[in-house]
Each structure stands twice: as C-alpha cells, then as structure tokens.
Design an enzyme around this catalytic site. Structure first.
Site, PDB file in Angstrom:
ATOM      1  N   THR A 322       0.838  -1.196   0.000  1.00 32.27           N
ATOM      2  CA  THR A 322       0.000   0.000   0.000  1.00 32.27           C
ATOM      3  C   THR A 322       0.877   1.251   0.000  1.00 32.27           C
ATOM      4  OG1 THR A 322      -1.630  -1.208   1.272  1.00 32.27           O
ATOM      5  CG2 THR A 322      -1.885   1.162   1.195  1.00 32.27           C
ATOM      6  N   HIS A 375       4.244  -9.947  -0.865  1.00 34.59           N
ATOM      7  CA  HIS A 375       4.948  -8.675  -1.029  1.00 34.59           C
ATOM      8  C   HIS A 375       6.441  -8.922  -1.159  1.00 34.59           C
ATOM      9  CE1 HIS A 375       1.549  -6.244  -0.466  1.00 34.59           C
ATOM     10  NE2 HIS A 375       1.435  -6.381   0.839  1.00 34.59           N
TER      11      HIS A 375
END
Ligand SMILES: *[C@@H]1O[C@H](CO)[C@@H](O)[C@H](O)[C@H]1NC(C)=O
Ligand SMILES: *[C@@H]1O[C@H](CO)[C@@H](O)[C@H](O)[C@H]1NC(C)=O
Ligand SMILES: *[C@@H]1O[C@H](CO)[C@@H](O)[C@H](O)[C@H]1NC(C)=O
Ligand SMILES: *[C@@H]1O[C@H](CO)[C@@H](O)[C@H](O)[C@H]1NC(C)=O
Length: 401
Positions: A322, A375
């Site tokens: 994010t 990620h």
C-alpha cells in the site's frame, strides 16, 4: 523462516564440552575431544546447508509471478526475521545499501530534490495510469447491477453494484485538478516508534497514511494530521467486529469523525474477501449519510496499470505494498514527496536494536513473515532508496528531534 531461526539459535549457543585445561589427557578426555571435533564438523555442515536453503528461498523470491488469487489482506511493512538474516548476511547487495543508508543517516542535509527528474517520473507514470481519473469510481462510471471483479482474485468472484453503493460514489474525483506542494506519505513501519517525527509530519501540505493506522496515541512519533488514508474493508472485521454491536458501531463512527474532511480511500475491488464486509460498510455509510465529513473514494480495478508502471522499474511482486501505491498516487498530486515509516526490516538502522513491524504493534508482538508470501518489501525498499539518492523522493530513517 524456521531455517533462519535455527541458524541463529545454533550460532548464539556457546560450543559445548569445555576441555580440562593443561595436564595429561586421559582416555575419557580424548574421547571428549573427538566428540567435540565431530560436533564442530556437524555444526559447520548444518550451517552450510541452512545457508544454502535460505539462499535458495531468497532466489525464489526474486522472480515472483502474478497470481490470480491474492490473500485476504494487504500486509504492510512487517519486518520478518528471515528478511533480516537474509538481507544482513546473504544478499551481497545489502552491504552497499547498508553503507549508503549509514551515509544518509549521518548527514541527511545532503539530500537534494531533483525537480527535473521528478517531473520526468510523473510523466512516465501518467503514461501508464491516469491517476486523477483512476483514483476513484464515480457515479457516472458505474451502473446499478454491474458486476465488478477483483484485481487479485479469480475472475469467478463478483460484486454487484447496488443503488446504495452507487450513491456513495463521488460525482467527480476528489483529486481532480488538486496540486499540493510538499506531501508526506507515512508508512506504518516500527521505525517510527520513538522517532519524534510527529511535529515534522504535521507541517506537510498533504499527509497520506496507510490502512487507517491509529495516530492519536502515537502523535509524538507520527503526527495526527491526515488528509488521506487507505481503508481496506477487512479492517471492519479485524478492529470493529464487523459492526455487530452498538459499541462497535460507535467506535467506528468516532474514528471516522476524527478524520474530518480527509479522503478515505477504500480498495474494495482488490480481493474477493472484501465483498461481504463492503456490504456492511456501505450500509453503515448510507445510514450515517450527512453525519460525517469524510470523503469516500472507491478505486476500481486499477492495479494492472500501477503494476505495469513498476514493472518498468524491474519491480514486479505478486502484490505491491500500500505504501508504494500511495507514493504512486501522490506523484500526480504533489510536487515533492517525503516518506516516513518506510523500513521493512526488523532492526533499527540507527541503533541496530530490534523493532516492531508496525509502530502501533503492542509490545511483544511476534514477527510475522506473512508478507513474504506476496509482497517484496526489501526489493521495494531498495528501489525507493535508489529513488531517494536520485532526488525523486526523500526517505526519512532517522529520528526527527
Ligand atoms: C552535511 O552535508 C552538507 C552538504 O554536503 C555539508 O554542508 C555539511 O557540512 C555536512 N554536515 C556534516 C555534519 O557532515
Ligand atoms: C536531475 O535529473 C536529471 C534527469 O534525470 C539529470 O539529468 C540531472 O543530472 C539531475 N541533476 C542533478 C543535480 O543531479
Ligand atoms: C482509468 O482511467 C481511464 C482514462 O480516464 C478510463 O478509461 C478507465 O476506465 C479508468 N479505469 C478505472 C478502473 O478507473
Ligand atoms: C489536511 O488536513 C488538515 C487537518 O488534518 C487540514 O487542516 C488541512 O486543510 C488539510 N489539507 C488539505 C490540502 O486538504
């Protein structure tokens, strides 16, 4: 992960079997000496095997593929023990990164903004994605009954747009024709704990935050001012018990009230697991229409465009964090971007001490390596640090006061 921990355990334990000092060595003692030599050999072999396993698993992380199915949640800025070991001891690139970071920490006034390079970057990004328009769906861009899909989930999953949902969409993108001078993007890394950066962060023209992170009780370190924050619908499940009790609803209402006129950026179409909570969220906002000043923004299926841009920078994890997503959005809204709380490792670069992964984690929270599944925060960090040295953004890793 387990390998890394075993490695640490082995190496931190003193070697067993102290030998008697001086004098003759009887049979039993010689036996002991053989045993300890043998033990040492076993230990070295184990160490080699473990390093090899870690090395292979890191190699595997270098070229992830895009998968259609994302996990249920966006994990951000966790620092895993494995990554710590990996980056410190196994990744040859870390040595140079580490010394560059040390230089930055010693003299942060050396950093210089390069506006030519930044404008070039903004133009490049705009070739891949129209940020002001893709920032949120608008009332005109969807139809009631339309079936939405999810960026990170199988195509079979759908969300049907209802009249209520459509009524919560803005008429126009709240960032259309908005331009701010210097913005801060605040990540949630534990590096902010004790940083005293709050006062500095408060001074920015526009402050981005991630995942509805709490600010009030950490204001000394992170500041309170928030002009935009992301809100993954799963937060309702995790922190507000799906709004099942009056108390939960009141708590959520009060949290939103504190945001005042900020933008709540709700990625409801990234994971299919958001579908159910999104309906709860929509009902809540419809019920409280007119009682809250927060501006809602609901991005559609935009990740492919964002991913395409970062792919040109050789960054293509299964999922971007994010944080880097916020940086991407900020690039079209701000003339200069400063990052705080971007540090995915489990130790403090200033002191070497252990860090929590989020600044708001309770003391004693265990490290998680869940983010490793999708990620690639160390790779993201390396790229952001390179951009820092090129004057495209400013990373703050040191304390502020
Ligand atoms: C930091 O760098 C700046 C610019 O290069 C220089 O003027 C300053 O003296 C340096 N300060 C320290 C403490 O090294
Ligand atoms: C700024 O960036 C431009 C374009 O990348 C580059 O040509 C120039 O040398 C940079 N300027 C400085 C002072 O680093
Ligand atoms: C992104 O912006 C482009 C150009 O305005 C538009 O055609 C497209 O529909 C937008 N997509 C989303 C998901 O917002
Ligand atoms: C950002 O938020 C602060 C309060 O949190 C507000 O005073 C300020 O006007 C906002 N700035 C913009 C550009 O919206």
């Amino acid at each position: 992960m387990r390998c890394a921990r075993a490695l640490a355990l082995l190496s931190s334990r003193p070697l067993p079997l102290p030998l008697p000092r001086g004098g003759r060595c009887p049979q039993r003692c010689r036996m002991l000496r053989y045993t300890s030599t043998f033990g040492l050999i076993i230990f070295s072999v184990a160490l080699l095997i473990l390093s090899f396993i870690s090395f292979v698993s890191i190699k595997k992380d270098v070229n992830p593929r895009y998968g259609p199915n994302g996990g249920p949640r966006m994990y951000m800025f966790h620092a895993g023990f494995r990554s710590q070991v990996a980056m410190k001891y196994l990744d040859p690139a870390f040595t140079s990164l580490s010394s560059a970071i040390n230089e930055d920490l010693k003299n942060s006034s050396k950093w210089k903004y390069n506006s030519t390079a930044f404008i070039q970057l903004r133009t490049e990004i705009s070739h891949h994605i129209d940020i002001p328009h893709n920032f949120t769906l608008t009332r005109d861009s969807v139809k009631v009954g339309q079936l939405m899909h999810f960026d990170y989930s199988s195509h079979k999953y759908v969300y049907s747009i209802g009249e209520n949902f459509r009524s919560l969409l803005p008429e126009v993108s709240p960032i259309l024709n908005r331009r701010y001078n210097v913005c801060a993007v605040v990540g949630n890394s534990g590096i902010l704990t004790g940083s005293l950066c709050g006062a500095q962060i408060e001074k920015y023209d526009f402050v981005f935050r991630c995942n509805f992170a709490p600010t009030e009780i950490f204001k000394k370190d992170v500041g309170r001012r928030t002009n935009m924050t992301t809100f993954n619908p799963s937060i309702l499940e995790k922190y507000y018990n799906n709004l099942l009790t009056v108390q939960d609803r009141n708590n959520f209402f009060l949290s939103l009230k504190k945001l005042d006129g900020a933008i709540l950026w709700i990625p409801a179409f990234f994971f299919y697991t958001s579908a159910t909570v999104t309906r709860t969220l929509v009902d809540f906002f419809v019920e409280h229409r007119g009682q809250l000043k927060v501006q809602l923004a609901w991005p559609g299926n935009i990740m492919q465009y964002i991913n395409n841009y970062w792919k040109t920078k050789q960054l293509s994890p299964k999922r971007l964090s994010t944080g880097i997503l916020m940086y991407t959005l900020a690039s079209s809204m701000c003339d200069q971007i400063h990052l705080y709380g971007f540090w995915p490792f489990g130790w403090d670069p200033n002191t070497g001490k252990e860090l929590p992964y989020h600044y708001y984690d309770r003391k004693g929270t265990k490290f998680t390596t869940k983010w490793q599944e999708s990620h690639q925060l160390p790779a993201e960090f390396k790229l952001l640090h390179k951009m820092h040295t090129e004057g495209l953004l400013k990373l703050t890793l040191s304390h502020c006061a």
